[in-house]
Design a protein around this motif. Structure first.
Motif, mmCIF file in Angstrom:
data_model
loop_
_atom_site.group_PDB
_atom_site.id
_atom_site.type_symbol
_atom_site.label_atom_id
_atom_site.label_comp_id
_atom_site.label_asym_id
_atom_site.label_seq_id
_atom_site.Cartn_x
_atom_site.Cartn_y
_atom_site.Cartn_z
ATOM 1 N N ASP A 2 98.920 91.901 98.465
ATOM 2 C CA ASP A 2 98.368 91.752 99.728
ATOM 3 C C ASP A 2 99.683 90.383 99.500
ATOM 4 O OD1 ASP A 2 97.129 89.405 98.091
ATOM 5 O OD2 ASP A 2 95.435 89.570 100.104
ATOM 6 N N ALA A 3 100.039 89.366 100.707
ATOM 7 C CA ALA A 3 100.535 88.362 100.680
ATOM 8 C C ALA A 3 99.939 87.374 99.328
ATOM 9 C CB ALA A 3 100.974 87.304 101.878
ATOM 10 N N VAL A 4 98.859 86.706 99.600
ATOM 11 C CA VAL A 4 98.420 86.260 98.189
ATOM 12 C C VAL A 4 98.683 87.128 96.895
ATOM 13 C CG1 VAL A 4 96.223 84.850 97.503
ATOM 14 C CG2 VAL A 4 96.423 85.025 99.927
ATOM 15 N N GLU A 5 98.177 87.842 97.036
ATOM 16 C CA GLU A 5 98.474 88.740 95.342
ATOM 17 C C GLU A 5 99.969 88.630 94.664
ATOM 18 O OE1 GLU A 5 97.269 92.343 94.377
ATOM 19 O OE2 GLU A 5 94.951 92.165 95.031
ATOM 20 N N THR A 6 100.973 88.859 96.000
ATOM 21 C CA THR A 6 102.374 88.451 95.909
ATOM 22 C C THR A 6 103.005 87.149 95.211
ATOM 23 O OG1 THR A 6 103.049 90.036 97.559
ATOM 24 C CG2 THR A 6 104.410 89.213 96.821
ATOM 25 N N THR A 7 102.322 86.091 95.942
ATOM 26 C CA THR A 7 102.232 84.956 95.281
ATOM 27 C C THR A 7 102.144 84.095 94.377
ATOM 28 O OG1 THR A 7 102.661 83.963 97.524
ATOM 29 C CG2 THR A 7 101.714 82.311 95.990
ATOM 30 N N TRP A 8 100.502 84.915 93.374
ATOM 31 C CA TRP A 8 99.862 84.895 92.463
ATOM 32 C C TRP A 8 100.977 85.518 91.156
ATOM 33 C CZ3 TRP A 8 94.321 86.185 94.799
ATOM 34 C CH2 TRP A 8 93.948 84.804 95.025
#
Length: 165
Positions: A2-8
């Motif tokens: 997801d977007a959060v995991e992509t950012t992390w």
């Protein structure tokens, strides 16, 4: 992802760290529970990654601190706590009773916020301040306990004490 995991994942790569499930799990817990100790992080990360070992969590936390992704704070008499808020030289408020921790922005502004009277040849680039006191919840609890323990003044209720009563 997801977007959060992509950012992390991007943040991990930028710090020179591989993207792994244990690292993503620890990041998720730290994002939800700032100022968490290693035991709390392990418990939360195991909800996402059940086979995660304590040693793996300690290793991830050590790598995060070394890479500047997480910050380790060590209030006196308490276990080390970890948070993702890094690089802004903020300080902390710690409750003497329940151990609650809250962030407080830098008192003056630009890092290091405080200057020692004698730097002893050091170039100071950071100041760490811990403010100690009682959080609102503990103040309210203590006030309720004190109110409940306060003796009733008989004369306030029109009752007189003494030998002739």
């Amino acid at each position: 992802m997801d977007a959060v995991e992509t950012t992390w994942a991007h943040q991990l790569r930028e710090a020179g760290l591989r993207v792994t499930r244990p690292r993503l799990s620890v990041l998720s817990v730290l994002a939800d529970r700032p100022h968490a100790d290693a035991g709390t992080i392990l418990t939360g990360a195991r909800e996402l990654h059940p086979s995660l070992s304590p040693q793996a969590v300690y290793g991830v936390l050590e790598a995060f601190v070394a890479a500047g992704i997480a910050r380790r704070i060590e209030p006196a008499g308490a276990p080390a706590l970890f948070e993702l808020r890094v690089g802004d030289n903020h300080h902390h408020l710690v409750c003497r009773s329940c151990g609650a921790v809250a962030d407080v922005d830098c008192v003056v502004g630009a890092a290091p916020c405080l200057a020692p009277s004698d730097a002893a040849g050091f170039v100071v680039d950071e100041a760490e301040v811990v403010f100690w006191g009682l959080c609102r919840a503990c103040q309210d609890r203590d006030r309720q306990v004190a109110d409940a323990a306060e003796p009733v003044q008989l004369e306030e209720h029109g009752i007189r004490g003494g030998a002739g009563a």
